[in-house]
Design a protein around this motif. Structure first.
Motif, PDB file in Angstrom:
ATOM      1  N   LYS A   1       7.530   9.830   4.501  1.00  0.00           N
ATOM      2  CA  LYS A   1       6.603  10.099   3.343  1.00  0.00           C
ATOM      3  C   LYS A   1       5.386  10.586   4.094  1.00  0.00           C
ATOM      4  O   LYS A   1       5.579  10.643   5.426  1.00  0.00           O
ATOM      5  CB  LYS A   1       6.247   8.561   3.095  1.00  0.00           C
ATOM      6  N   ARG A   2       4.707  11.354   3.326  1.00  0.00           N
ATOM      7  CA  ARG A   2       3.237  11.682   3.944  1.00  0.00           C
ATOM      8  C   ARG A   2       2.382  10.553   4.535  1.00  0.00           C
ATOM      9  O   ARG A   2       2.503   9.575   4.060  1.00  0.00           O
ATOM     10  CB  ARG A   2       2.601  12.621   2.541  1.00  0.00           C
TER      11      ARG A   2
ATOM     12  N   TRP B   1       0.863  -1.228  -0.025  1.00  0.00           N
ATOM     13  CA  TRP B   1       0.079  -0.169  -0.223  1.00  0.00           C
ATOM     14  C   TRP B   1       0.970   1.197  -0.079  1.00  0.00           C
ATOM     15  O   TRP B   1       0.782   2.407  -0.701  1.00  0.00           O
ATOM     16  CB  TRP B   1      -0.809  -0.021   1.290  1.00  0.00           C
ATOM     17  N   GLU B   2       1.902   1.280   0.886  1.00  0.00           N
ATOM     18  CA  GLU B   2       2.636   2.245   0.665  1.00  0.00           C
ATOM     19  C   GLU B   2       3.401   2.587  -0.401  1.00  0.00           C
ATOM     20  O   GLU B   2       3.804   3.673  -0.839  1.00  0.00           O
ATOM     21  CB  GLU B   2       3.717   2.305   2.172  1.00  0.00           C
TER      22      GLU B   2
ATOM     23  N   LEU C   1       1.712   4.511   6.466  1.00  0.00           N
ATOM     24  CA  LEU C   1       0.724   4.193   7.166  1.00  0.00           C
ATOM     25  C   LEU C   1       1.307   4.345   8.818  1.00  0.00           C
ATOM     26  O   LEU C   1       0.434   3.770   9.689  1.00  0.00           O
ATOM     27  CB  LEU C   1       0.191   2.702   6.914  1.00  0.00           C
ATOM     28  N   ASP C   2       2.574   4.423   8.930  1.00  0.00           N
ATOM     29  CA  ASP C   2       3.138   4.662  10.113  1.00  0.00           C
ATOM     30  C   ASP C   2       2.861   5.802  10.795  1.00  0.00           C
ATOM     31  O   ASP C   2       3.416   7.244  10.654  1.00  0.00           O
ATOM     32  CB  ASP C   2       4.570   4.447  10.124  1.00  0.00           C
ATOM     33  N   PHE C   3       1.743   6.181  11.734  1.00  0.00           N
ATOM     34  CA  PHE C   3       1.493   7.260  12.377  1.00  0.00           C
ATOM     35  C   PHE C   3       2.672   7.643  13.221  1.00  0.00           C
ATOM     36  O   PHE C   3       2.047   8.834  14.015  1.00  0.00           O
ATOM     37  CB  PHE C   3       0.040   7.226  12.999  1.00  0.00           C
ATOM     38  N   ASP C   4       3.709   6.977  13.616  1.00  0.00           N
ATOM     39  CA  ASP C   4       4.349   7.641  14.647  1.00  0.00           C
ATOM     40  C   ASP C   4       5.387   8.531  14.067  1.00  0.00           C
ATOM     41  O   ASP C   4       6.357   9.279  14.643  1.00  0.00           O
ATOM     42  CB  ASP C   4       5.161   6.325  15.209  1.00  0.00           C
ATOM     43  N   GLY C   5       5.359   8.670  12.688  1.00  0.00           N
ATOM     44  CA  GLY C   5       6.264   9.716  12.065  1.00  0.00           C
ATOM     45  C   GLY C   5       7.748   9.388  11.969  1.00  0.00           C
ATOM     46  O   GLY C   5       8.592  10.284  11.779  1.00  0.00           O
TER      47      GLY C   5
END
Length: 569
Positions: free
Chosen positions: A90-91, A74-75, A82-86
């Motif tokens: 990538k956006r 997906w990425e 999809l990694d919301f930890d930053g």
């Protein structure tokens, strides 16, 4: 292959016709190399798997997030994280990503080739497992799903499976191989100038012999050509020629050289020529062998007609002369020149003329033996008669001398015995020749390469030259005697006419020998016939023409008084 094509795309290269293996010619990523347009190759048949596209597009965020593989896909597909930890640059994916609109190999299910093979393989194992645990009855199927089965049981059932999926049959032969089925694919340019894989034919080993391979669409070759490109730098060598490689060039560069004399090639692009059988010769194109034409002196050809006409004409002339002599047999000129030997000489000359006919036509065993023996015997008979007449002239002159009674020793009986004795010797020579090694018909294949000469082999050369030598010996002896008697004081001295006839006879047969040896083919026979006719005409014209002239046109000289006159007429 991708690395190779990338290197080739850096600099323009000469146009090439690419023939691809299944591994790359059906790979969508390779279509970006547009200089490979027209590539052709075999590929695994593609198929549409029902429901697969909907299954692949059914990816809710919860499913993606729970799978590391799907997360990575997906990425990568949407270039977001999809990694919301930053922890990445990538956006963040914001949920607006729509896989239904994604254009990638993942969503393209139009070229399912390897996937289709895997799909069928899974179903084949499923059928094998089903057959191993289930028992078919008339109305129901009972399956023992809890029983333990081994891999070799699955393998045994796998060999027996026979089903169809999406219209494609699945089964295996005794070697464990599926039925060979391939598509013929071609890289063709679409309306947007991009390359696409187009199926242009197929190969199916299950079809009847001769129908396995079929092309159902036009193939686009390199540079958009519609004709099959030529893969060699030289055109094919037609039959009648053979290939000779050009020095210093690739093996596909060659010259087409005509076959050597006597050899042919009946295949296209033949590397060698082979000789025709012994009695055959190539046609003009040198692509087939035909029987050599047979050559001999035909009665129907111009030369044969002329020689036969002279032969028959000479025989008729001898018969006419004999008739004239017979009608005037009591006249002094006939009686004075030994009429008995004259008639015998005319008879032998008739045979000499007619024996030349045996030399014309196709040689056979009897004609080969007859032509040489008849020629030898009749000519000796003829020369013996001339010799007898010459001796009579000499004896007659000696008899006029005082106290000479020599004629009683060479009367009619002695003359006959002389002719018979000389002729008998020739008959004996010919008999020995025919018994020891007679002439026989043969096919002469050496004089000419392109035709067969039918001729008579002499058998024994000693026999042939003995016959000729004996004739020559008698002719020389007769010539010497006639030469001695030519100036005898007689009003009608026949010796001078015999001298002329023998001079012609000897000249003809002396020139005959080199001409006979050097003449090729049927002309050897023609030379021999010419010698026979020339010498026979010489004899009849020199000996009998003056007498016939006096009998028919000067009857006043055909008197005893004139013959006894010492003046020359």
């Amino acid at each position: 292959m991708k690395t190779l094509l990338e290197e080739l795309s850096r600099e323009p290269s000469p146009p090439r016709q690419w023939i691809g293996s299944e591994a790359w010619v059906t790979h969508p990523d390779m279509l970006k190399f547009t200089f490979c347009a027209g590539a052709i190759g075999f590929g695994i048949p593609r198929s549409v798997i029902p429901g697969l596209r909907d299954f692949l597009l059914d990816l809710p965020p919860t499913k993606v997030a729970s799978s590391p593989i799907l997360t990575e896909f997906w990425e990568d597909a949407f270039n977001c994280s999809l990694d919301f930890d930053g922890a990445t640059d990538k956006r963040l994916c914001d949920g607006s990503e729509d896989i239904q609109k994604l254009q990638s190999p993942y969503t393209d299910t139009s070229q399912l080739r390897i996937t289709n093979m895997v799909y069928k393989a899974v179903y084949a194992i499923a059928h094998a497992v089903h057959n191993a645990v289930c028992q078919e009855t008339n109305s129901t199927t009972q399956c023992d799903k809890l029983s333990r089965i081994e891999s070799k049981q699955i393998l045994a059932q796998l060999k027996k499976v026979n089903f169809s999926r999406n219209g494609y049959p699945v089964s295996f032969d005794a070697n464990g191989d599926p039925v060979a089925a391939y598509e013929l694919v071609n890289w063709q340019k679409s309306e947007s100038s991009s390359l696409e894989i187009v199926t242009v034919g197929y190969y199916d080993a299950s079809l009847p012999v001769g129908q396995e391979f079929h092309i159902n669409k036009d193939i686009s070759w390199m540079e958009g050509r519609t004709q099959v490109p030529v893969s060699v730098c030289s055109d094919s060598c037609p039959p009648g020629t053979h290939k000779v490689l050009q020095k210093g060039k690739p093996i596909c560069c060659y010259d087409c050289i005509p076959c050597p004399e006597g050899e042919i090639s009946n295949d296209t692009d033949s590397t060698d020529c082979f000789p025709c059988p012994k009695e055959f010769w190539p046609n003009a194109k040198r692509d087939a062998c035909f029987p050599k034409p047979v050559e001999f002196l035909f009665f129907s050809e111009v030369l044969g007609i002329i020689l036969a006409a002279f032969s028959v004409g000479g025989a008729c002339l001898a018969i006419i002369t004999g008739t004239v002599f017979f009608r005037h047999r009591t006249s002094p000129i006939v009686r004075a020149n030994n009429s008995e030997l004259s008639f015998l000489l005319l008879f032998s000359l008739t045979l000499c003329f007619l024996c030349s006919l045996t030399f014309i036509g196709a040689p056979s065993e009897w004609s080969c033996m007859l032509r040489h023996t008849a020629f030898g015997i009749t000519f000796v008979l003829c020369i013996s008669c001339v010799l007898g007449k010459t001796i009579v002239v000499l004896m007659a002159f000696k008899a006029t001398l005082p106290r000479s009674n020599i004629m009683k020793w060479f009367g009619p009986l002695q003359q006959r015995m002389t002719v018979v004795s000389f002729t008998f010797i020739q008959v004996l020579i010919c008999t020995v020749w025919l018994v020891v090694s007679p002439p026989f018909p043969m096919k002469n294949l050496t004089t000419y390469k392109d035709r067969i000469i039918l001729e008579c082999a002499l058998g024994s050369l000693v026999g042939f030259w003995a016959v000729l030598g004996y004739i020559g010996l008698l002719a020389v002896f007769c010539f010497v005697l006639a030469l001695l008697a030519r100036k005898l004081p007689d009003n009608f001295n026949e010796a001078k006419f015999i001298t002329f006839s023998m001079l012609i006879f000897c000249a003809v047969w002396i020139t005959f020998i080199p001409a006979y040896v050097s003449s090729p083919g049927k002309f050897t026979v023609a030379v021999e016939i010419f010698a026979i006719l020339a010498s026979s005409f010489g004899l009849i014209l020199c000996i009998f023409a003056p007498k016939c002239f006096i009998i028919l046109f000067k009857p006043e000289k055909n008197t005893k008084k004139h013959l006894m006159n010492k003046n020359q007429y």
